[in-house]
Design a protein around this motif. Sequence first.
Motif, short mmCIF file in Angstrom:
data_model
loop_
_atom_site.label_atom_id
_atom_site.label_comp_id
_atom_site.label_asym_id
_atom_site.label_seq_id
_atom_site.Cartn_x
_atom_site.Cartn_y
_atom_site.Cartn_z
N TYR A 77 -47.89 67.59 0.71
CA TYR A 77 -46.48 67.92 0.57
C TYR A 77 -46.23 69.20 -0.22
O TYR A 77 -45.15 69.39 -0.77
CB TYR A 77 -45.75 66.73 -0.05
N TRP A 142 -46.65 65.60 -6.88
CA TRP A 142 -46.28 64.83 -5.69
C TRP A 142 -47.09 63.54 -5.61
O TRP A 142 -46.58 62.50 -5.19
CB TRP A 142 -46.48 65.66 -4.43
N ILE A 162 -37.84 68.06 -0.08
CA ILE A 162 -39.09 68.81 -0.08
C ILE A 162 -39.15 69.83 1.05
O ILE A 162 -39.49 71.00 0.83
CB ILE A 162 -40.30 67.84 0.01
#
Length: 355
Positions: A77, A142, A162
């Motif tokens: 991510y 994350w 995000i």
Amino acid sequence: MALPWAKTLEDCAEYSQVVEPYLPQLYELPQKLVDVVSSRDSLVELYKNTNPLMSGLGFSIFLGAVFLVVSEINRNYSQVDRMWSLLPTIYNAHFAAWSHLNGLPSQRVNLVLFWSCLWSARLTFNYWRKGGYNIGSEDYRWEIVRGKVPHVVFFVLNVTFISFIQSILLFLLAAPTYIIMLTSKFEQEITIADLGFAAVELGLVASEWFSDQQQWDYQTAKKQYQKTAKVPRDCAFAQEDLDRGFITSGLWAYCRHPNFAAEQTIWLMLYQWSCYASKTLYSWAGLGPLFLIMLFQGSTWLTELITSGKYPEYEQYRKQIGAHIPSFTRYKSSAATPKVIRTSELAKQQKAKQK
């Protein structure tokens, strides 16, 4: 018509004149792209005839979808993180390129692009040397967040914040350049004020370089110390500094996050530049810096929550030194202050031992 017909400098920052009338172009852009590709018409002409704010915003939304898909496929991510140092400058280059293609005065936009390129070079280098572009690298925060919330909640976080919100935010940081571009119709040449703003921006970029280098030197020395149990030769840090676990010298002696402070100020300054250029006190272009400040508040809170759990002295550091606003006095560690023992106390201790 791709650009508004502003009659005054103030009109260049008026939302109802320079943004709202062009929103339909954003909605129509996907279909126009399909038509151009299918009919083999010129993409350059479509680019020139589309309002640059709308084409830039549309591109940021498209990238948000790309970030979402790639992050979910790879379960990594930090896709936006890899582009963070590049996208604002790409958008500034977009405004400069659009100006050139349409024969508009571009000296002032080129000046924005100049310091923006230096900002990107510094931040990209720092991210690279920390391993940010290594395959599989991801912001450690994350992983912590994923461990605290259900998978569905994190997926929603990825879809909203995000991937998409951060992507659009990076475009909004460069949005003040659009206003500066519009004001170039009235003031085509670079002014003394423009040079002043650019000098401040360069100074802030330089301060980021110093703070990042100080952090890098400390972390490098700490890793070597932890590996060998010896303070490295030619090290600027004492053993007690390395034992502490976090840097408290240099710019970090006066501000807990000097790099964060400079980063927020850089984009706030670009916004102020656009306000000065358009002779306005405030405008819609302040949304980007405002959201960035909010983002850094949350990011700093999470980072310091983790750091406080690792290093006991960090709470004392927080009490003495501001997070983003520098303190007037440098950090003083109580652990570094030697305890003064009176001669009479030593005598009492010696008698106690003899008994």
